[in-house]
Motif scaffolding. Sequence first.
Motif, PDB file in Angstrom:
ATOM      1  N   ALA A  54      25.544  42.347  45.321  1.00 54.07           N
ATOM      2  CA  ALA A  54      24.209  42.630  45.226  1.00 54.07           C
ATOM      3  C   ALA A  54      23.051  41.742  46.051  1.00 54.07           C
ATOM      4  O   ALA A  54      22.266  41.327  45.363  1.00 54.07           O
ATOM      5  CB  ALA A  54      24.128  42.235  43.803  1.00 54.07           C
ATOM      6  N   TYR A  97      20.465  43.152  47.514  1.00 58.62           N
ATOM      7  CA  TYR A  97      19.323  43.787  47.184  1.00 58.62           C
ATOM      8  C   TYR A  97      18.432  43.450  45.906  1.00 58.62           C
ATOM      9  O   TYR A  97      17.283  43.066  45.811  1.00 58.62           O
ATOM     10  CB  TYR A  97      19.181  45.252  47.547  1.00 58.62           C
ATOM     11  N   SER A  98      19.140  43.416  45.039  1.00 56.62           N
ATOM     12  CA  SER A  98      18.805  43.051  43.415  1.00 56.62           C
ATOM     13  C   SER A  98      19.156  41.507  43.117  1.00 56.62           C
ATOM     14  O   SER A  98      18.335  41.096  42.092  1.00 56.62           O
ATOM     15  CB  SER A  98      19.396  43.981  42.594  1.00 56.62           C
ATOM     16  N   ASN A 106      29.361  45.591  40.329  1.00 57.11           N
ATOM     17  CA  ASN A 106      28.617  46.262  40.889  1.00 57.11           C
ATOM     18  C   ASN A 106      28.568  45.822  42.357  1.00 57.11           C
ATOM     19  O   ASN A 106      28.860  45.018  42.897  1.00 57.11           O
ATOM     20  CB  ASN A 106      27.189  46.164  40.382  1.00 57.11           C
ATOM     21  N   GLU A 132      26.363  47.188  45.625  1.00 51.16           N
ATOM     22  CA  GLU A 132      24.966  47.788  46.104  1.00 51.16           C
ATOM     23  C   GLU A 132      25.077  48.496  47.661  1.00 51.16           C
ATOM     24  O   GLU A 132      26.139  48.045  48.305  1.00 51.16           O
ATOM     25  CB  GLU A 132      23.883  46.889  46.071  1.00 51.16           C
ATOM     26  N   ASN A 133      23.937  49.199  48.018  1.00 49.25           N
ATOM     27  CA  ASN A 133      24.109  49.757  49.259  1.00 49.25           C
ATOM     28  C   ASN A 133      22.649  49.735  49.719  1.00 49.25           C
ATOM     29  O   ASN A 133      21.637  49.637  48.974  1.00 49.25           O
ATOM     30  CB  ASN A 133      24.569  51.221  49.173  1.00 49.25           C
ATOM     31  N   VAL A 134      22.693  49.495  51.116  1.00 53.03           N
ATOM     32  CA  VAL A 134      21.212  49.574  51.641  1.00 53.03           C
ATOM     33  C   VAL A 134      20.367  50.661  51.129  1.00 53.03           C
ATOM     34  O   VAL A 134      19.285  50.723  51.247  1.00 53.03           O
ATOM     35  CB  VAL A 134      21.352  49.155  53.308  1.00 53.03           C
ATOM     36  N   TYR A 183      19.600  51.811  48.692  1.00 53.87           N
ATOM     37  CA  TYR A 183      19.291  51.711  47.242  1.00 53.87           C
ATOM     38  C   TYR A 183      18.556  52.783  46.582  1.00 53.87           C
ATOM     39  O   TYR A 183      17.548  53.162  47.124  1.00 53.87           O
ATOM     40  CB  TYR A 183      18.553  50.357  47.150  1.00 53.87           C
ATOM     41  N   PRO A 184      19.205  53.272  45.407  1.00 50.75           N
ATOM     42  CA  PRO A 184      20.050  52.756  44.694  1.00 50.75           C
ATOM     43  C   PRO A 184      21.307  53.345  44.836  1.00 50.75           C
ATOM     44  O   PRO A 184      22.134  53.623  43.709  1.00 50.75           O
ATOM     45  CB  PRO A 184      19.518  52.997  43.226  1.00 50.75           C
ATOM     46  N   GLU A 185      21.849  53.812  45.776  1.00 57.24           N
ATOM     47  CA  GLU A 185      23.168  54.327  46.031  1.00 57.24           C
ATOM     48  C   GLU A 185      24.222  53.439  45.967  1.00 57.24           C
ATOM     49  O   GLU A 185      25.097  53.232  47.032  1.00 57.24           O
ATOM     50  CB  GLU A 185      23.420  55.298  47.242  1.00 57.24           C
ATOM     51  N   GLY A 186      24.592  52.959  44.679  1.00 59.88           N
ATOM     52  CA  GLY A 186      25.975  51.967  44.866  1.00 59.88           C
ATOM     53  C   GLY A 186      26.559  52.246  43.724  1.00 59.88           C
ATOM     54  O   GLY A 186      26.763  53.265  43.222  1.00 59.88           O
TER      55      GLY A 186
END
Length: 134
Positions: free
Chosen positions: A18, A20-21, A41, A43-45, A47-50
């Motif tokens: 995580a 990013y968040s 969870n 995350e992916n750069v 965001y919010p495609e995680g």
Amino acid sequence: MSDDLKAAAEKVSRNAYAPYSNFHVGAAVRGANGTIYSGCNVENVAYPEGTCAEAGAIAAMIAAGETRLTEVYVVAASPTPVTPCGGCRQKLAEFGDAEVRVTMAGAEGVEMQMTLAELLPGAFSQSHLEGSTS
């Protein structure tokens, strides 16, 4: 709620990706045979495609050949319990009966319990597809 389910969710939450968040979530589900499956969870750069923790735990359960869950525990890096997102509520309802207990916990140990039916009243189900015409 079982202590082993709680421990599995707490442990896997530490592995959340995580950046990013910085909002770590861990989930553990108990399959019908008693085995615990966990997910965090990711995350992916873009965001919010995680991937949500609940979805990861369900995917692990399905990958192991199980299709029914009997208990759920979710812990989030929040002072108070956080309910699963709408998509995860539907995913949980796909594999659990309406009376399955979902325990949600915050980082400080505060817990809240609800059934899947309470989390997702009026859930869309296979019965809605019966008799449909294309």
